[in-house]
Scaffold this active site. Structure first.
Site, PDB file in Angstrom:
ATOM      1  N   THR A   1       0.819  -1.218   0.000  1.00  0.00           N
ATOM      2  CA  THR A   1       0.000   0.000   0.000  1.00  0.00           C
ATOM      3  C   THR A   1       0.851   1.266   0.000  1.00  0.00           C
ATOM      4  O   THR A   1       1.968   1.263   0.533  1.00  0.00           O
ATOM      5  CB  THR A   1      -0.904  -0.015   1.258  1.00  0.00           C
ATOM      6  OG1 THR A   1      -1.448   1.281   1.460  1.00  0.00           O
ATOM      7  CG2 THR A   1      -0.131  -0.379   2.519  1.00  0.00           C
ATOM      8  N   ASP A   2       0.294   2.350  -0.530  1.00  0.00           N
ATOM      9  CA  ASP A   2       0.989   3.645  -0.475  1.00  0.00           C
ATOM     10  C   ASP A   2       1.087   4.164   0.955  1.00  0.00           C
ATOM     11  O   ASP A   2       1.857   5.094   1.232  1.00  0.00           O
ATOM     12  CB  ASP A   2       0.284   4.682  -1.373  1.00  0.00           C
ATOM     13  CG  ASP A   2      -1.154   4.985  -0.964  1.00  0.00           C
ATOM     14  OD1 ASP A   2      -1.690   4.299  -0.071  1.00  0.00           O
ATOM     15  OD2 ASP A   2      -1.750   5.912  -1.553  1.00  0.00           O
ATOM     16  N   GLU A   3       0.313   3.560   1.880  1.00  0.00           N
ATOM     17  CA  GLU A   3       0.313   4.074   3.257  1.00  0.00           C
ATOM     18  C   GLU A   3       1.659   3.874   3.948  1.00  0.00           C
ATOM     19  O   GLU A   3       1.934   4.507   4.972  1.00  0.00           O
ATOM     20  CB  GLU A   3      -0.835   3.443   4.056  1.00  0.00           C
ATOM     21  CG  GLU A   3      -2.162   3.785   3.420  1.00  0.00           C
ATOM     22  CD  GLU A   3      -3.391   3.424   4.228  1.00  0.00           C
ATOM     23  OE1 GLU A   3      -3.328   3.461   5.466  1.00  0.00           O
ATOM     24  OE2 GLU A   3      -4.416   3.111   3.610  1.00  0.00           O
TER      25      GLU A   3
ATOM     26  N   TYR B   1      -1.327  -0.268  11.090  1.00  0.00           N
ATOM     27  CA  TYR B   1      -1.524  -1.025   9.842  1.00  0.00           C
ATOM     28  C   TYR B   1      -0.369  -0.758   8.880  1.00  0.00           C
ATOM     29  O   TYR B   1       0.273  -1.682   8.376  1.00  0.00           O
ATOM     30  CB  TYR B   1      -2.861  -0.634   9.195  1.00  0.00           C
ATOM     31  CG  TYR B   1      -2.958  -0.973   7.719  1.00  0.00           C
ATOM     32  CD1 TYR B   1      -2.947  -2.299   7.279  1.00  0.00           C
ATOM     33  CD2 TYR B   1      -3.053   0.043   6.751  1.00  0.00           C
ATOM     34  CE1 TYR B   1      -3.029  -2.600   5.923  1.00  0.00           C
ATOM     35  CE2 TYR B   1      -3.137  -0.259   5.395  1.00  0.00           C
ATOM     36  CZ  TYR B   1      -3.118  -1.579   4.982  1.00  0.00           C
ATOM     37  OH  TYR B   1      -3.182  -1.881   3.641  1.00  0.00           O
TER      38      TYR B   1
ATOM     39  N   LYS C   1       2.630  -3.227   7.306  1.00  0.00           N
ATOM     40  CA  LYS C   1       2.809  -3.439   5.859  1.00  0.00           C
ATOM     41  C   LYS C   1       4.235  -3.049   5.453  1.00  0.00           C
ATOM     42  O   LYS C   1       4.859  -3.733   4.635  1.00  0.00           O
ATOM     43  CB  LYS C   1       1.791  -2.625   5.051  1.00  0.00           C
ATOM     44  CG  LYS C   1       0.358  -3.115   5.138  1.00  0.00           C
ATOM     45  CD  LYS C   1       0.123  -4.514   4.590  1.00  0.00           C
ATOM     46  CE  LYS C   1       0.247  -4.602   3.086  1.00  0.00           C
ATOM     47  NZ  LYS C   1      -0.171  -5.954   2.591  1.00  0.00           N
TER      48      LYS C   1
HETATM   49  P1  NAD Z   1      -9.450  -7.407   2.839  1.00  0.00           P
HETATM   50  O1  NAD Z   1      -9.373  -7.105   4.296  1.00  0.00           O
HETATM   51  O2  NAD Z   1     -10.740  -7.174   2.120  1.00  0.00           O
HETATM   52  O3  NAD Z   1      -9.078  -8.947   2.596  1.00  0.00           O
HETATM   53  C1  NAD Z   1      -8.028  -9.582   3.263  1.00  0.00           C
HETATM   54  C2  NAD Z   1      -8.162 -11.081   3.041  1.00  0.00           C
HETATM   55  O4  NAD Z   1      -7.050 -11.725   3.709  1.00  0.00           O
HETATM   56  C3  NAD Z   1      -9.439 -11.672   3.652  1.00  0.00           C
HETATM   57  O5  NAD Z   1     -10.027 -12.582   2.745  1.00  0.00           O
HETATM   58  C4  NAD Z   1      -8.949 -12.390   4.897  1.00  0.00           C
HETATM   59  O6  NAD Z   1      -9.753 -13.512   5.258  1.00  0.00           O
HETATM   60  C5  NAD Z   1      -7.549 -12.811   4.475  1.00  0.00           C
HETATM   61  N1  NAD Z   1      -6.642 -13.010   5.635  1.00  0.00           N
HETATM   62  C6  NAD Z   1      -6.454 -12.161   6.674  1.00  0.00           C
HETATM   63  N2  NAD Z   1      -5.583 -12.712   7.540  1.00  0.00           N
HETATM   64  C7  NAD Z   1      -5.197 -13.904   7.020  1.00  0.00           C
HETATM   65  C8  NAD Z   1      -4.300 -14.925   7.450  1.00  0.00           C
HETATM   66  N3  NAD Z   1      -3.642 -14.824   8.608  1.00  0.00           N
HETATM   67  N4  NAD Z   1      -4.132 -16.004   6.661  1.00  0.00           N
HETATM   68  C9  NAD Z   1      -4.818 -16.119   5.490  1.00  0.00           C
HETATM   69  N5  NAD Z   1      -5.698 -15.211   5.045  1.00  0.00           N
HETATM   70  C10 NAD Z   1      -5.880 -14.105   5.804  1.00  0.00           C
HETATM   71  O7  NAD Z   1      -8.254  -6.605   2.179  1.00  0.00           O
HETATM   72  P2  NAD Z   1      -8.154  -5.924   0.737  1.00  0.00           P
HETATM   73  O8  NAD Z   1      -8.682  -4.547   0.818  1.00  0.00           O
HETATM   74  O9  NAD Z   1      -8.662  -6.880  -0.281  1.00  0.00           O
HETATM   75  O10 NAD Z   1      -6.562  -5.795   0.612  1.00  0.00           O
HETATM   76  C11 NAD Z   1      -5.791  -6.863   0.069  1.00  0.00           C
HETATM   77  C12 NAD Z   1      -4.319  -6.480   0.115  1.00  0.00           C
HETATM   78  O11 NAD Z   1      -4.123  -5.267  -0.629  1.00  0.00           O
HETATM   79  C13 NAD Z   1      -3.797  -6.194   1.522  1.00  0.00           C
HETATM   80  O12 NAD Z   1      -2.503  -6.730   1.623  1.00  0.00           O
HETATM   81  C14 NAD Z   1      -3.771  -4.680   1.619  1.00  0.00           C
HETATM   82  O13 NAD Z   1      -2.750  -4.244   2.498  1.00  0.00           O
HETATM   83  C15 NAD Z   1      -3.473  -4.298   0.181  1.00  0.00           C
HETATM   84  N6  NAD Z   1      -3.980  -2.989  -0.267  1.00  0.00           N
HETATM   85  C16 NAD Z   1      -5.293  -2.652  -0.063  1.00  0.00           C
HETATM   86  C17 NAD Z   1      -5.763  -1.427  -0.524  1.00  0.00           C
HETATM   87  C18 NAD Z   1      -7.211  -1.030  -0.369  1.00  0.00           C
HETATM   88  O14 NAD Z   1      -7.569   0.112  -0.697  1.00  0.00           O
HETATM   89  N7  NAD Z   1      -8.101  -1.904   0.087  1.00  0.00           N
HETATM   90  C19 NAD Z   1      -4.887  -0.544  -1.165  1.00  0.00           C
HETATM   91  C20 NAD Z   1      -3.549  -0.933  -1.355  1.00  0.00           C
HETATM   92  C21 NAD Z   1      -3.119  -2.161  -0.897  1.00  0.00           C
HETATM   93  P1  TYD Z   2     -10.428   4.022   4.761  1.00  0.00           P
HETATM   94  O1  TYD Z   2     -11.404   3.477   3.770  1.00  0.00           O
HETATM   95  O2  TYD Z   2     -10.425   3.449   6.136  1.00  0.00           O
HETATM   96  O3  TYD Z   2      -8.992   3.907   4.076  1.00  0.00           O
HETATM   97  P2  TYD Z   2      -7.552   4.463   4.589  1.00  0.00           P
HETATM   98  O4  TYD Z   2      -7.685   4.991   5.954  1.00  0.00           O
HETATM   99  O5  TYD Z   2      -6.732   3.227   4.542  1.00  0.00           O
HETATM  100  O6  TYD Z   2      -7.173   5.490   3.594  1.00  0.00           O
HETATM  101  O7  TYD Z   2     -10.641   5.594   4.894  1.00  0.00           O
HETATM  102  C1  TYD Z   2     -10.546   6.454   3.772  1.00  0.00           C
HETATM  103  C2  TYD Z   2     -10.672   7.871   4.270  1.00  0.00           C
HETATM  104  O8  TYD Z   2     -11.988   8.055   4.804  1.00  0.00           O
HETATM  105  C3  TYD Z   2      -9.720   8.201   5.406  1.00  0.00           C
HETATM  106  O9  TYD Z   2      -9.280   9.552   5.267  1.00  0.00           O
HETATM  107  C4  TYD Z   2     -10.563   8.067   6.653  1.00  0.00           C
HETATM  108  C5  TYD Z   2     -11.940   8.457   6.182  1.00  0.00           C
HETATM  109  N1  TYD Z   2     -13.069   7.808   6.865  1.00  0.00           N
HETATM  110  C6  TYD Z   2     -14.127   8.579   7.357  1.00  0.00           C
HETATM  111  O10 TYD Z   2     -14.134   9.811   7.251  1.00  0.00           O
HETATM  112  N2  TYD Z   2     -15.169   7.933   7.971  1.00  0.00           N
HETATM  113  C7  TYD Z   2     -15.197   6.571   8.133  1.00  0.00           C
HETATM  114  O11 TYD Z   2     -16.164   6.035   8.727  1.00  0.00           O
HETATM  115  C8  TYD Z   2     -14.105   5.802   7.613  1.00  0.00           C
HETATM  116  C9  TYD Z   2     -14.090   4.304   7.763  1.00  0.00           C
HETATM  117  C10 TYD Z   2     -13.067   6.461   6.981  1.00  0.00           C
END
Ligand code: NAD
Ligand code: TYD
Length: 339
Positions: free
Chosen positions: A122-124, A147, A151
């Site tokens: 992630t960019d975070e 988090y 990562k």
């Molecule tokens: P998500 O939380 O929707 O899904 C995570 C999945 O991992 C779930 O199916 C969960 O059951 C599984 N999991 C968790 N712990 C586990 C373990 N110990 N063993 C096996 N499986 C396990 O997450 P997402 O939003 O789909 O993100 C997927 C990946 O992409 C993550 O690594 C996250 O850091 C990265 N990512 C997410 C975003 C975003 O905006 N959602 C952006 C950039 C990167």
């Molecule tokens: P989120 O989807 O949790 O992603 P991330 O924190 O990883 O970027 O949140 C996106 C943005 O929205 C973040 O600035 C926090 C804000 N946010 C709210 O304002 N209200 C909410 O209930 C949530 C979950 C997030």
């Protein structure tokens, strides 16, 4: 190609599975997922019924991950604890899965001789930007949330294994995703679900924090390219080039659903809330010609339509009923696989 997908029952993983099975009819997938609260087998319908997609319920911290890895041509690693607010409440599951789990997976990939590993990050990990500038692959790692810190630790572990053990791996860092199957604790699906139910939309602080939104299909397309062509030991940023303030996004959702802006409720800000994320992903464009294709307006409209058309999925997730699904349906399907 036999590809193992960790975390394939989550949001991005399941979108990646749908896309990959459609795009590469000759590939076979093994989805390995622990099925935490964020994992939902309904996200993988109807693929689980067909022979090209096998499911293994397993924790990436388990030494037994070595078994399904044997004979795989590549691994794409999505499995993680992914929600910042949960990491603020209690970071222990984040350390366990994101750090220990990734190290366990790295060790197992080494032992199994897996020829390719894509670590999805992630960019975070870069921390927060002020009003100006973009994160590049060279930006220092300055994670602010638990988090993001876990990562960053996992990214460094992957790169250390490349350097030390010549593990054929690479890292991607993407900005905020949106699209179908996203768990409605994250901002966009939460706002959609609240608005559809006529309930308040909790916006942190003044809603002025900025995120760079990318549609999940664009992220998955970038991962496909990197999986096949990315250079080992490299980091690739992925972003949507679409910076939006949270308040603007909440208002767009309300407008699209014909609801009043009076539903917006400003609530106490998240501790340590990162102000702004924005990604420079020129490297991916330069090396492979990848560019995001989905315009935010269209992507958001499609996402809202998906949640409206999949009210049952949303209700099951919001009520916790999706957790029964594994017991009710998969046990039967497992027998199908065994035949
Ligand atoms: P998500 O939380 O929707 O899904 C995570 C999945 O991992 C779930 O199916 C969960 O059951 C599984 N999991 C968790 N712990 C586990 C373990 N110990 N063993 C096996 N499986 C396990 O997450 P997402 O939003 O789909 O993100 C997927 C990946 O992409 C993550 O690594 C996250 O850091 C990265 N990512 C997410 C975003 C975003 O905006 N959602 C952006 C950039 C990167
Ligand atoms: P989120 O989807 O949790 O992603 P991330 O924190 O990883 O970027 O949140 C996106 C943005 O929205 C973040 O600035 C926090 C804000 N946010 C709210 O304002 N209200 C909410 O209930 C949530 C979950 C997030």
């Amino acid at each position: 190609m036999k590809l193992l997908v960790t975390g394939g029952a989550g949001f991005i993983g399941s979108n990646f599975v749908h896309r990959t099975l459609a795009k590469h009819p000759e590939w076979k997938l093994v989805v390995l997922d622990k099925l935490t609260y964020a994992g939902n087998l309904k996200n993988l319908e109807p693929e689980l019924g067909e022979g090209r997609c096998e499911f293994v319920q397993m924790d990436i911290c388990d030494r037994a991950v070595l078994d399904p890895l044997r004979g795989c041509d590549a691994v794409i690693h999505f499995a993680a604890e992914s929600h910042v607010d949960r990491s603020i409440e209690d970071a222990s599951a984040f350390v366990r899965t994101n750090v220990d789990g990734t190290y366990n997976l790295l060790q197992a990939c080494r032992e199994a001789g897996v020829p390719r590993l894509v670590h999805v990050s992630t960019d975070e990990v870069y921390g927060s930007l002020g009003d100006e500038g973009l994160f590049s692959e060279e930006s220092p790692l300055q994670p602010n949330s638990p988090y993001a810190a876990t990562k960053a630790a996992s990214d460094l572990g992957v790169l250390a294994y490349v350097h030390t053990h010549k593990l054929p791996a690479l890292v991607t860092r993407c900005s905020n995703n949106y699209g179908p199957y996203q768990f409605p604790e994250k901002f966009i699906p939460l706002m959609i679900a609240q608005a559809m139910a006529g309930e308040r939309l909790p916006v942190y602080g003044k809603g002025s924090n900025v995120r760079d939104w990318v549609h999940v299909d664009d992220h998955c397309a970038a991962l496909d390219v990197v999986l096949q062509q990315g250079r080992e030991g490299e980091v690739y940023n992925i972003g949507g080039g679409c910076e939006m303030r949270n308040l603007e996004v909440a208002k767009l959702i309300l407008k699209a659903l014909g609801k009043s802006e009076s539903l917006i409720q400003f609530v106490t800000d998240r501790p340590g809330h990162d102000l702004r994320y924005a990604i420079n992903c020129e490297k991916l464009g330069r090396e492979f010609g990848w560019q995001p294709q989905v315009q935010f307006d269209q992507g958001l409209a499609d996402t809202i339509a998906w949640y409206r058309d999949n009210q049952q999925w949303l209700n099951d997730v919001r009520s916790g009923q999706y957790r029964d699904y594994f017991q009710k349906h998969y046990v039967q399907r497992e027998k199908t696989f065994a035949q």
